[in-house]
Write a protein that holds these residues in place. Structure first.
Motif, mmCIF file in Angstrom:
data_model
loop_
_atom_site.group_PDB
_atom_site.id
_atom_site.type_symbol
_atom_site.label_atom_id
_atom_site.label_comp_id
_atom_site.label_asym_id
_atom_site.label_seq_id
_atom_site.Cartn_x
_atom_site.Cartn_y
_atom_site.Cartn_z
ATOM 1 N N ALA A 1 0.835 -1.199 0.000
ATOM 2 C CA ALA A 1 0.000 0.000 0.000
ATOM 3 C C ALA A 1 0.874 1.255 0.000
ATOM 4 C CB ALA A 1 -0.917 0.003 1.221
ATOM 5 N N LEU A 2 0.358 2.339 -0.633
ATOM 6 C CA LEU A 2 1.071 3.609 -0.595
ATOM 7 C C LEU A 2 1.101 4.176 0.823
ATOM 8 C CD1 LEU A 2 -0.442 5.307 -3.778
ATOM 9 C CD2 LEU A 2 1.822 4.268 -3.558
ATOM 10 N N LEU A 3 0.004 3.981 1.548
ATOM 11 C CA LEU A 3 -0.132 4.570 2.873
ATOM 12 C C LEU A 3 -1.021 3.702 3.747
ATOM 13 C CD1 LEU A 3 0.235 7.150 4.738
ATOM 14 C CD2 LEU A 3 -1.932 7.944 3.743
ATOM 15 N N LEU A 4 -0.595 3.493 4.985
ATOM 16 C CA LEU A 4 -1.430 2.861 6.004
ATOM 17 C C LEU A 4 -1.789 3.932 7.031
ATOM 18 C CD1 LEU A 4 0.529 -0.471 6.694
ATOM 19 C CD2 LEU A 4 -1.400 -0.118 5.141
ATOM 20 N N VAL A 5 -3.022 3.920 7.487
ATOM 21 C CA VAL A 5 -3.489 4.921 8.444
ATOM 22 C C VAL A 5 -4.146 4.212 9.624
ATOM 23 C CG1 VAL A 5 -4.929 6.962 8.809
ATOM 24 C CG2 VAL A 5 -3.952 6.515 6.537
ATOM 25 N N GLY A 6 -3.780 4.653 10.822
ATOM 26 C CA GLY A 6 -4.430 4.152 12.020
ATOM 27 C C GLY A 6 -4.934 5.313 12.855
ATOM 28 N N VAL A 7 -6.130 5.200 13.394
ATOM 29 C CA VAL A 7 -6.693 6.232 14.270
ATOM 30 C C VAL A 7 -7.153 5.544 15.545
ATOM 31 C CG1 VAL A 7 -8.522 7.916 14.610
ATOM 32 C CG2 VAL A 7 -7.391 7.746 12.384
ATOM 33 N N GLU A 8 -6.626 6.016 16.672
ATOM 34 C CA GLU A 8 -7.033 5.433 17.964
ATOM 35 C C GLU A 8 -7.325 6.530 18.966
ATOM 36 O OE1 GLU A 8 -3.544 3.569 20.029
ATOM 37 O OE2 GLU A 8 -2.583 3.850 18.068
#
Length: 571
Positions: A564-571
Motif C-alpha cells: 500500500a502507498l499509505l497505512l493509516v491508524g486512528v485510535e
C-alpha cells in the motif's frame, strides 16, 4: 484410521499423496531438522521440506477447488471420466509448480525438481486420466535423473543417492502402483541407512542424510496412498544434538560442516524465483558456480528456482537480474557457530517467558516492530506467509508464551493453524486478530511482559480493537467496489477493509480518508508511508491534523515495500 487405497496414479492419488506427505513430514520434521549436517548444519531441512510440500498441497487443492471435485465417479475399469475433475496432468503439473514456487533450502529445491521430473513424464504421456505401475516407474526414474542434473556438483550419500536407489528398485518391480511404490520405498530406505558410509561428515556426526530421510518419508506416504497403510517407522541413526539448544526444530547436530574438512564456508544462502530463458539460465549457472557452492537450479519453461550458498549475496542476486527477472528473493545469513559449525558446543539458550510474533508487510515496519521487541515475519506484497513459516517464527521467538499478530484479515485462518501447531509443541499462544499493521502497532504499544499473560492479551486486544485502520493504494484492474466502479490506476482509499474513496490524486484521497476516520473522534493518528508514497503526502496530512484537529497527535513511519502507498491508524 487406515487410508483408503488408490488403485491407479490419477489426480485423486496425487492429492492423497501430497496430503499424506505433508502430515508425515509434519510428524518427522523435528527429527529431520535435528540430523541436518549437510550441506550446512543449519537444522532446517525438515522444516524446508515441510514448507515445500505445503506449497505443493495448496496448488493441488486449488486445482481441485476449480473443478469442484467431490470424490468423483469411475467407470468399470477404475478410470476417471473425462469430465470428472482434474486430469492426472492437471494434478501433477500443479504439484510440481507449487513445489517449485514454494521450495525452501537445498533439500526443498531438490524435492521440487524430483516432483517436476515426475510431472514431465506423466504429462508427456498425454491427457490420460491415470497411469499404472509402468508409468510410475518411468516417472521415478526421470525424477532421479533430472534432480541430479539440477545440482551443479552432485555428491553421493545425499538425497540424490537415495532418489537414484528408489528409481533402481522401482525399475525391478513388477505389478501395479502399490508394488512399484513399495519397491521404491524399500530401495530408498536401504540407501538412506548406507549414507553415513558414503559421506564422512555424516559418519562423524553419527547421522544419516537429512534430505534423504525426508525423501524416504515422502515415499512412505506414496506407499500409503496405494496400500492404505503406512510402512513401519524408518529406523535410522539419530543425531547427537545439544540438549536445550533451542525450541522444537532448533536443535543442531554436532557434526562438522559438510564442505569436506571445511571450517567456515559461504556466509549466505540465496534463493529466488527467476523468469528467464534457457540460454540465460545456462550462463547463470556458470556465474553462480564460480561465486559459491551448493548450487541447485531447478525448473524450466521460463520459470526457475535458484539456490546457492555464497559470501557475496548481492552478486548472486545481480547475476539473476542479468539473466532475467528475479523475485521472491530470500537471503539467509548463516549464524556463526550455527551454519558451518566446526563442532564447538553452544551454550543452551533459555526460553524467555513471553514474546510477540508479528507478520509485517514491509522492511521499515519490520525494523519498527523489532525495535519494540517483537519477532517479525516479513510478508512481501502478493506473498502471504504459509502456516509453516508462522510456526517457524514462533519457534524462533523461543518463548513459553507467545502473542501472535497476523496484521491481515486474510491471514487469520493461517495464523490460527500455526497457533494450534505451536500449542502442540508446548507453547502457550494467544492469537489477536489484527487486520492491519497499524492495529499491531497499537497492540505492541501497550504490551507489558511483566503482566499476567491473560491480562496482557486483553490489553493488547483492546488497543488493537480500538484502532480503526485504513490504507491508500492503487487499483490494478477495473473492478466493482463498495464505492462504485474503479479503473486500473485509480487511487483507492479503504477504511476498515472496504473501499470508501476513489480518486486520481494520492494526497486528496488520503485527506478524505483521514477526515472520515476522524469524524468519529480520535486521539492519535499513525501514518505508515510505503516506498512509492511521496513524503509530501505525510506532510500534508500532518498539517491537516494540526489545523483541524487540535487535540490529535500524529506519528509517521516509513514502511518500506509494504504494497500500500499509505497505512493509516486512528485510535
Amino acid at each position: 484410521m487406515a487410508q483408503v487405497p488408490q488403485r491407479f496414479f490419477d489426480a485423486l492419488a496425487v492429492r492423497t499423496w501430497c496430503g499424506l506427505s505433508l502430515r508425515a513430514l509434519g510428524r518427522a520434521r523435528e527429527e529431520i531438522d535435528a540430523i541436518n549436517v549437510y550441506p550446512v548444519a543449519d537444522g532446517d531441512t525438515g522444516t524446508n521440506l515441510y514448507l515445500t510440500v505445503e506449497s505443493a498441497v495448496a496448488a493441488v487443492e486449488a486445482v481441485f477447488a476449480a473443478h469442484e471435485v467431490d470424490g468423483g465417479a469411475r467407470d468399470a475399469s477404475g478410470a476417471r471420466s473425462a469430465d470428472d475433475g482434474p486430469s492426472l496432468a492437471d494434478a501433477v503439473g500443479a504439484m510440481a509448480h507449487g513445489a517449485l514456487i514454494g521450495a525452501r533450502g537445498n533439500s526443498g529445491t531438490i524435492l521440487a525438481q524430483l516432483l517436476r521430473g515426475m510431472a514431465q513424464v506423466l504429462t508427456e504421456r498425454g491427457d490420460f486420466a491415470h497411469t499404472e505401475g509402468s508409468g510410475l516407474r518411468l516417472a521415478l526414474r526421470h525424477a532421479a535423473t533430472s534432480a541430479r542434473q539440477a545440482v551443479a556438483h552432485p555428491v553421493e550419500g545425499t538425497v540424490l543417492t537415495v532418489a537414484s536407489a528408489a528409481a533402481d528398485a522401482a525399475d525391478g518391480a513388477e505389478g501395479d502402483c502399490a508394488e512399484v511404490a513399495r519397491a521404491a520405498y524399500e530401495g530408498a530406505r536401504a540407501a538412506l541407512v548406507a549414507t553415513p558410509g558414503q559421506l564422512p561428515v555424516l559418519e562423524r556426526a553419527g547421522v544419516v542424510d537429512a534430505g534423504g530421510h525426508g525423501l524416504v518419508t515422502v515415499l512412505a506416504a506414496l506407499v500409503e496412498t496405494f496400500t492404505g497403510r503406512a510402512p513401519g517407522p524408518v529406523t535410522v541413526p539419530h543425531a547427537r544434538v545439544e540438549p536445550g539448544g533451542g525450541g522444537p526444530g532448533e536443535e543442531r547436530a554436532t557434526g562438522e560442516c559438510a564442505e569436506e574438512g571445511g571450517e567456515g564456508g559461504p556466509a549466505f544462502e540465496v534463493i529466488y524465483l527467476l523468469e528467464a530463458e534457457d540460454a540465460a539460465v545456462a550462463r547463470l549457472r556458470r556465474r553462480l558456480d564460480a561465486l559459491g557452492d551448493s548450487l541447485v537450479v531447478v525448473g524450466g519453461d521460463g520459470l526457475w528456482n535458484v539456490h546457492v550458498h555464497v559470501d557475496d549475496a548481492g552478486a548472486a542476486v545481480e547475476a539473476g537480474v542479468e539473466a532475467g527477472r528475479p523475485y521472491r528473493i530470500r537471503i539467509t545469513h548463516f549464524a556463526h557457530g550455527d551454519a558451518h559449525t566446526t563442532g564447538t558446543e553452544r551454550p543452551p539458550r533459555e526460553r524467555t517467558q513471553r514474546a510477540v510474533v508479528a507478520v509485517v508487510p514491509g522492511e521499515g515496519l519490520a525494523a519498527l516492530y523489532s525495535e519494540a521487541g517483537a519477532t517479525t515475519l516479513l510478508a512481501r506484497p502478493g506473498e502471504p506467509p504459509a502456516s509453516g513459516e508462522l510456526v517457524q517464527a514462533v519457534r524462533r521467538a523461543h518463548a513459553r508464551e507467545v502473542v501472535l499478530l497476523p496484521n491481515d484479515a486474510e491471514l487469520r485462518h493461517t495464523a490460527a493453524a500455526a497457533a494450534e501447531q505451536a500449542r502442540t509443541e508446548g507453547v502457550r499462544v494467544a492469537l489477536i486478530p489484527t487486520r492491519s499493521a497499524v492495529q499491531g502497532i497499537a497492540a505492541l504499544a501497550v504490551h507489558e511482559p511483566e503482566r499476567r499473560f491473560d491480562e496482557d492479551v486483553v490489553a493488547m486486544t483492546s488497543a488493537a480493537g480500538a484502532t480503526r485502520h485504513a490504507e491508500v493504494t492503487v487499483a490494478e484492474r477495473q473492478s466493482w467496489t463498495t464505492a462504485g466502479i474503479c479503473q486500473a490506476g485509480d487511487v483507492l482509499g479503504l477504511i476498515d477493509g472496504d473501499v470508501a474513496v476513489i480518486g486520481a490524486d494520492v494526497s486528496a484521497v488520503a485527506a478524505t480518508v483521514l477526515d472520515r476516520m476522524l469524524s468519529a473522534g480520535g486521539e492519535l493518528v499513525t501514518l505508515v508511508l510505503g516506498d512509492e508514497a511521496p513524503q509530501a503526502v505525510a506532510d500534508r496530512l500532518e498539517a491537516r491534523v494540526r489545523e483541524a484537529y487540535l487535540a490529535v497527535d500524529t506519528v509517521v513511519y516509513r514502511g518500506g515495500r509494504q504494497g500500500a502507498l499509505l497505512l493509516v491508524g486512528v485510535e
